[in-house]
Design a protein around this motif. Structure first.
Motif, PDB file in Angstrom:
ATOM      1  N   VAL A   8       0.853  -1.192   0.000  1.00 21.00           N
ATOM      2  CA  VAL A   8       0.000   0.000   0.000  1.00 21.00           C
ATOM      3  C   VAL A   8       0.887   1.239   0.000  1.00 21.00           C
ATOM      4  O   VAL A   8       1.813   1.348   0.808  1.00 21.00           O
ATOM      5  CB  VAL A   8      -0.928   0.010   1.232  1.00 21.00           C
ATOM      6  CG1 VAL A   8      -1.759   1.294   1.260  1.00 21.00           C
ATOM      7  CG2 VAL A   8      -1.842  -1.207   1.229  1.00 21.00           C
ATOM      8  N   ARG A   9       0.627   2.146  -0.930  1.00 16.24           N
ATOM      9  CA  ARG A   9       1.303   3.439  -0.959  1.00 16.24           C
ATOM     10  C   ARG A   9       0.220   4.517  -0.910  1.00 16.24           C
ATOM     11  O   ARG A   9      -0.958   4.233  -1.106  1.00 16.24           O
ATOM     12  CB  ARG A   9       2.168   3.579  -2.215  1.00 16.24           C
ATOM     13  CG  ARG A   9       3.345   2.588  -2.242  1.00 16.24           C
ATOM     14  CD  ARG A   9       4.306   2.841  -1.122  1.00 16.24           C
ATOM     15  NE  ARG A   9       5.437   1.919  -1.113  1.00 16.24           N
ATOM     16  CZ  ARG A   9       5.494   0.829  -0.390  1.00 16.24           C
ATOM     17  NH1 ARG A   9       4.457   0.503   0.383  1.00 16.24           N
ATOM     18  NH2 ARG A   9       6.554   0.058  -0.407  1.00 16.24           N
ATOM     19  N   TYR A  10       0.618   5.736  -0.660  1.00 16.92           N
ATOM     20  CA  TYR A  10      -0.361   6.795  -0.391  1.00 16.92           C
ATOM     21  C   TYR A  10      -0.209   7.940  -1.386  1.00 16.92           C
ATOM     22  O   TYR A  10       0.901   8.311  -1.783  1.00 16.92           O
ATOM     23  CB  TYR A  10      -0.189   7.306   1.039  1.00 16.92           C
ATOM     24  CG  TYR A  10      -0.532   6.253   2.066  1.00 16.92           C
ATOM     25  CD1 TYR A  10      -1.808   6.176   2.608  1.00 16.92           C
ATOM     26  CD2 TYR A  10       0.404   5.297   2.451  1.00 16.92           C
ATOM     27  CE1 TYR A  10      -2.138   5.190   3.535  1.00 16.92           C
ATOM     28  CE2 TYR A  10       0.087   4.299   3.369  1.00 16.92           C
ATOM     29  CZ  TYR A  10      -1.183   4.261   3.909  1.00 16.92           C
ATOM     30  OH  TYR A  10      -1.505   3.274   4.806  1.00 16.92           O
ATOM     31  N   THR A  11      -1.336   8.494  -1.789  1.00 17.11           N
ATOM     32  CA  THR A  11      -1.333   9.610  -2.721  1.00 17.11           C
ATOM     33  C   THR A  11      -1.051  10.909  -1.970  1.00 17.11           C
ATOM     34  O   THR A  11      -0.920  10.931  -0.752  1.00 17.11           O
ATOM     35  CB  THR A  11      -2.694   9.726  -3.439  1.00 17.11           C
ATOM     36  OG1 THR A  11      -3.697  10.113  -2.473  1.00 17.11           O
ATOM     37  CG2 THR A  11      -3.095   8.390  -4.063  1.00 17.11           C
ATOM     38  N   LYS A  12      -0.982  11.966  -2.733  1.00 16.72           N
ATOM     39  CA  LYS A  12      -0.740  13.286  -2.162  1.00 16.72           C
ATOM     40  C   LYS A  12      -1.815  13.656  -1.149  1.00 16.72           C
ATOM     41  O   LYS A  12      -1.559  14.391  -0.191  1.00 16.72           O
ATOM     42  CB  LYS A  12      -0.692  14.314  -3.299  1.00 16.72           C
ATOM     43  CG  LYS A  12      -0.457  15.747  -2.851  1.00 16.72           C
ATOM     44  CD  LYS A  12      -0.406  16.669  -4.054  1.00 16.72           C
ATOM     45  CE  LYS A  12      -0.167  18.112  -3.626  1.00 16.72           C
ATOM     46  NZ  LYS A  12      -0.105  19.026  -4.799  1.00 16.72           N
ATOM     47  N   TYR A  13      -3.018  13.108  -1.341  1.00 14.94           N
ATOM     48  CA  TYR A  13      -4.141  13.460  -0.490  1.00 14.94           C
ATOM     49  C   TYR A  13      -4.361  12.460   0.636  1.00 14.94           C
ATOM     50  O   TYR A  13      -5.402  12.456   1.284  1.00 14.94           O
ATOM     51  CB  TYR A  13      -5.404  13.579  -1.354  1.00 14.94           C
ATOM     52  CG  TYR A  13      -5.169  14.464  -2.565  1.00 14.94           C
ATOM     53  CD1 TYR A  13      -5.061  15.843  -2.431  1.00 14.94           C
ATOM     54  CD2 TYR A  13      -4.983  13.894  -3.824  1.00 14.94           C
ATOM     55  CE1 TYR A  13      -4.805  16.640  -3.539  1.00 14.94           C
ATOM     56  CE2 TYR A  13      -4.730  14.685  -4.931  1.00 14.94           C
ATOM     57  CZ  TYR A  13      -4.639  16.062  -4.782  1.00 14.94           C
ATOM     58  OH  TYR A  13      -4.382  16.852  -5.870  1.00 14.94           O
ATOM     59  N   GLY A  14      -3.360  11.593   0.848  1.00 12.57           N
ATOM     60  CA  GLY A  14      -3.414  10.645   1.962  1.00 12.57           C
ATOM     61  C   GLY A  14      -4.265   9.425   1.706  1.00 12.57           C
ATOM     62  O   GLY A  14      -4.540   8.659   2.637  1.00 12.57           O
ATOM     63  N   LEU A  15      -4.703   9.224   0.444  1.00 14.00           N
ATOM     64  CA  LEU A  15      -5.542   8.074   0.136  1.00 14.00           C
ATOM     65  C   LEU A  15      -4.665   6.840  -0.089  1.00 14.00           C
ATOM     66  O   LEU A  15      -3.687   6.908  -0.837  1.00 14.00           O
ATOM     67  CB  LEU A  15      -6.376   8.341  -1.120  1.00 14.00           C
ATOM     68  CG  LEU A  15      -7.335   9.535  -1.038  1.00 14.00           C
ATOM     69  CD1 LEU A  15      -8.018   9.748  -2.388  1.00 14.00           C
ATOM     70  CD2 LEU A  15      -8.382   9.309   0.048  1.00 14.00           C
ATOM     71  N   PRO A  16      -5.012   5.708   0.533  1.00 17.87           N
ATOM     72  CA  PRO A  16      -4.224   4.491   0.326  1.00 17.87           C
ATOM     73  C   PRO A  16      -4.458   3.930  -1.075  1.00 17.87           C
ATOM     74  O   PRO A  16      -5.558   4.003  -1.618  1.00 17.87           O
ATOM     75  CB  PRO A  16      -4.756   3.536   1.407  1.00 17.87           C
ATOM     76  CG  PRO A  16      -6.136   4.023   1.689  1.00 17.87           C
ATOM     77  CD  PRO A  16      -6.119   5.510   1.496  1.00 17.87           C
ATOM     78  N   LEU A  17      -3.400   3.398  -1.640  1.00 11.06           N
ATOM     79  CA  LEU A  17      -3.472   2.870  -2.998  1.00 11.06           C
ATOM     80  C   LEU A  17      -2.726   1.538  -3.022  1.00 11.06           C
ATOM     81  O   LEU A  17      -1.550   1.469  -2.664  1.00 11.06           O
ATOM     82  CB  LEU A  17      -2.831   3.855  -3.975  1.00 11.06           C
ATOM     83  CG  LEU A  17      -2.969   3.564  -5.458  1.00 11.06           C
ATOM     84  CD1 LEU A  17      -4.416   3.717  -5.900  1.00 11.06           C
ATOM     85  CD2 LEU A  17      -2.081   4.497  -6.274  1.00 11.06           C
ATOM     86  N   GLU A  18      -3.422   0.471  -3.411  1.00 12.95           N
ATOM     87  CA  GLU A  18      -2.777  -0.837  -3.507  1.00 12.95           C
ATOM     88  C   GLU A  18      -2.016  -0.913  -4.820  1.00 12.95           C
ATOM     89  O   GLU A  18      -2.595  -0.702  -5.899  1.00 12.95           O
ATOM     90  CB  GLU A  18      -3.813  -1.950  -3.414  1.00 12.95           C
ATOM     91  CG  GLU A  18      -4.425  -2.062  -2.027  1.00 12.95           C
ATOM     92  CD  GLU A  18      -5.388  -3.233  -1.912  1.00 12.95           C
ATOM     93  OE1 GLU A  18      -5.092  -4.160  -1.158  1.00 12.95           O
ATOM     94  OE2 GLU A  18      -6.432  -3.179  -2.576  1.00 12.95           O
ATOM     95  N   VAL A  19      -0.733  -1.217  -4.730  1.00 13.14           N
ATOM     96  CA  VAL A  19       0.126  -1.193  -5.907  1.00 13.14           C
ATOM     97  C   VAL A  19       1.047  -2.409  -5.912  1.00 13.14           C
ATOM     98  O   VAL A  19       1.369  -2.975  -4.868  1.00 13.14           O
ATOM     99  CB  VAL A  19       0.984   0.091  -5.963  1.00 13.14           C
ATOM    100  CG1 VAL A  19       0.136   1.315  -6.224  1.00 13.14           C
ATOM    101  CG2 VAL A  19       1.795   0.270  -4.681  1.00 13.14           C
ATOM    102  N   SER A  20       1.453  -2.803  -7.120  1.00 19.36           N
ATOM    103  CA  SER A  20       2.591  -3.710  -7.247  1.00 19.36           C
ATOM    104  C   SER A  20       3.834  -2.833  -7.321  1.00 19.36           C
ATOM    105  O   SER A  20       3.816  -1.754  -7.924  1.00 19.36           O
ATOM    106  CB  SER A  20       2.465  -4.583  -8.496  1.00 19.36           C
ATOM    107  OG  SER A  20       2.594  -3.798  -9.660  1.00 19.36           O
ATOM    108  N   ILE A  21       4.927  -3.281  -6.703  1.00 18.83           N
ATOM    109  CA  ILE A  21       6.121  -2.446  -6.551  1.00 18.83           C
ATOM    110  C   ILE A  21       7.314  -3.177  -7.150  1.00 18.83           C
ATOM    111  O   ILE A  21       7.551  -4.353  -6.835  1.00 18.83           O
ATOM    112  CB  ILE A  21       6.389  -2.138  -5.072  1.00 18.83           C
ATOM    113  CG1 ILE A  21       5.155  -1.497  -4.425  1.00 18.83           C
ATOM    114  CG2 ILE A  21       7.608  -1.242  -4.915  1.00 18.83           C
ATOM    115  CD1 ILE A  21       5.190  -1.506  -2.917  1.00 18.83           C
TER     116      ILE A  21
END
Length: 611
Positions: A226-239
């Motif tokens: 999980v990484r976070y956008t500029k607005y603090g929203l969690p985003l599930e990502v492959s890294i």
């Protein structure tokens, strides 16, 4: 050389002739005045001079000119390419032998130098060829690097993945448009700043820094998180983390992120539906059996197992449809969940069956939890229909070696409970369904009441038994119970029914049969209700029975049902006169209706008209 010697001989000969001519001229001029002896001496001196000069010319030609010519001939044959080992050869006694030795020494040195030059030339040529090949490779490499650079730039800029490039201290050097779109940052905001501070939050920064350290240790990272956008929203990502190497040294790297939110949602959904019932959202039978088997084999076993099912769910489905039946299932599931703690495992085991695996340590006995569930599920109603459950349970004991035995014990207890309570419950449900139908349609209530009375009176005229008289009266009330499942729009339609709507109406005998046959004491009546629209000539429905194949009571009620229908107002027409209805019964006698019963009915018509 030959030309030079020839010219020299010509010059010497010319000089000799010139001197001889001078001497002769002088001799002629002086001969007149000189004495004889003096002249002789002069002549001898001249001859001696000329002879010596000629002798010198001879020796010069033999020992100098000829060897020189021979040397010249051999010099002309010198060819370092065709005969690199050629040397000048003359008589060793020749006065020019020293010169020849010098020339041969020069030839040897020259030949060695030429060989060195040839060798150097070959080396230079090979080196030149190698340089040309290297240059070609360098040009090709440069073209490939340029091509790769263009391709990489295109991939970097146009990739749908979010890509950030960072330096040796993890500060952002560049990012593509996808990164800006996914995370909401502009490159100008991040340039020269630590990447982790943008894609993480303080409480999770340590987890992110672990991956960063692995990249700078030279590892290629592939993971999900999980990484976070500029607005603090969690985003599930492959890294993906890729170190950037120059001459074996890590000078930075690339962080590549792909938004996998939709895929993760689908994965969680698939994982959820693989263990949960789609309708009630309780655990399904497969998950429950696995948990029962697993936990039963643990050293610390659960306390016990509770099993329950909904009484008369089939009746509800037949009467009100599966949509309503599903609503009952959902409501029951919700009440069960409210009655137990979050530790218990609650599952839907079958169409109308539920199970609870009671976990140890909640401070309540299995029986206490079962009573709590039973209480929570009481007072459930569907209109006039009361919904109830049957419940049974079993305790886990050390001497019980099979989890199947535990489930069977609970099921047996539940079935004993069902035997005691279900018949009365189902009977109540049937009459509750009738009341619900009559509440929806008052005309149907009045029609059913009149048909019951007419059928009872016709039965008296026909001399049927008292048991059959009671059945006829009840049939009047129940013969159209199947209409509970027909749309109210069709039942109350003011125009004539369409073909499709008539097909729906014709289903009500079968629906009524299913409802009544679920109650043991009404099973015989269910057969009569099923056949009350059969015709004497076999043209009726639903089974197309003919003549005496049709149950006797069904033949009676079909006549009273038709007569009351004809003499009552309908939404789509006015009531027929009693005379017209009697004429219609007479016309259909022997085709739609049993002629003997029609005859009795018409013979006692005055009694029926008083009702």
């Amino acid at each position: 050389m030959k030309k030079i010697l020839k010219h020299m001989n010509q010059v010497v000969t010319t000089l000799i002739i010139f001197f001889v001519a001078i001497i002769v001229i002088q001799f002629i001029d002086t001969a007149k005045v000189l004495e004889k002896d003096t002249l002789i001496k002069i002549v001898l001196l001249a001859v001696t001079f000329i002879g010596s000069f000629l002798l010198i010319l001879f020796f010069q030609d033999k020992y100098i000119n000829q060897p020189l010519i021979e040397i010249e001939d051999q010099v002309e044959r010198i060819d370092f390419d065709k005969n690199p080992d050629f040397y000048i050869v003359i008589d060793k006694k020749s006065i020019l032998n020293a010169l020849v030795l010098k020339l041969n020494s020069i030839l040897s040195k020259t030949n060695a130098m030429i060989r060195e030059i040839y060798e150097d030339k070959e080396e230079l040529q090979a080196l030149n060829e190698e340089l040309e090949a290297s240059l070609g490779q360098l040009v090709a490499m440069e073209q490939e690097v340029t091509k790769q650079k263009v391709n990489f730039e295109a991939l970097f800029r146009n990739s749908q993945n979010a890509i950030a490039m960072f330096d040796h201290v993890h500060n952002v050097m560049d990012c593509n448009k996808s990164f800006e779109m996914i995370f909401g940052y502009q490159l100008s905001e991040m340039l020269g700043k630590n990447l982790d501070s943008f894609v993480s939050v303080p409480e999770h920064i340590e987890d992110v820094e672990v991956l960063t350290k692995q990249i700078f240790d030279g590892k290629h990272i592939t993971t999900e998180g999980v990484r976070y956008t500029k607005y603090g929203l969690p985003l599930e990502v492959s890294i993906q983390g890729v170190p950037m190497l120059i001459d074996g040294h890590i000078v930075g790297g690339y962080a590549i992120y792909s938004d996998i939110s939709e895929r993760k949602i689908k994965e969680r959904h698939l994982a959820h539906i693989s263990t949960h019932d789609y309708l009630t959202d309780l655990y399904n039978r497969t998950y429950f059996d696995n948990q029962l088997s697993k936990r039963y084999r643990d050293t610390k076993k659960p306390q016990g197992f509770i099993m329950m099912d909904i009484n008369g769910l089939k009746l509800i489905n037949d009467a009100f449809g599966h949509v309503v039946g599903d609503m009952v299932l959902v409501e029951t599931a919700n009440r069960i969940k409210e009655a137990v703690s979050s530790e218990e495992i609650v599952a839907r085991l079958g169409s109308d069956e539920f199970g609870i695996l009671v976990i140890d340590g909640n401070g309540s006995t299995v029986e206490e939890i079962a009573e709590k569930v039973k209480k929570q599920c009481s007072n459930m109603r569907l209109g006039e229909v009361e919904i109830s459950i049957s419940i049974g349970w079993s305790d886990f004991k050390q001497n019980e070696t099979s989890e199947r035995f535990i489930m069977r014990t609970a099921e047996d207890n539940m079935n004993r409970f069902k035997l005691m309570e279900t018949p009365s419950v189902r009977g109540k449900a049937v009459y509750a369904i009738v009341n619900t139908l009559h509440e929806k349609n008052k005309r149907e209530e009045e029609h059913s009441r009149r048909v019951g009375i007419l059928s009872h009176q016709l039965g008296l005229c026909l001399g049927v038994s008292s048991r059959e008289l009671n059945a006829l009266k009840s049939m009047g009330l129940l013969h159209d119970i199947g209409k509970i499942a027909i749309e109210e729009r069709i039942l109350n339609k003011s125009e004539r029914l369409t073909a499709e709507e008539y097909v729906e109406i014709k289903k009500h005998p079968e629906i009524g049969y299913r409802i009544l046959s679920s109650v043991n004491e009404l099973s015989e009546m269910a057969e009569y209700v099923l056949c009350h629209h059969e015709a004497w000539d076999g043209s009726g429905y639903p089974r197309g029975l003919k003549g005496e194949e049709i149950p006797y009571l069904s033949r009676i009620i079909s006549i009273t049902d038709a007569y009351d229908a004809m003499t009552s107002d309908r939404a789509y027409r006015k009531a027929m006169t009693k005379e017209a209805a009697q004429a219609e019964l007479s016309r259909c006698s022997g085709s739609q209706f049993d002629p003997e019963i029609v005859s009795v009915f018409l013979n006692h018509i005055d009694r029926f008209n008083e009702i």
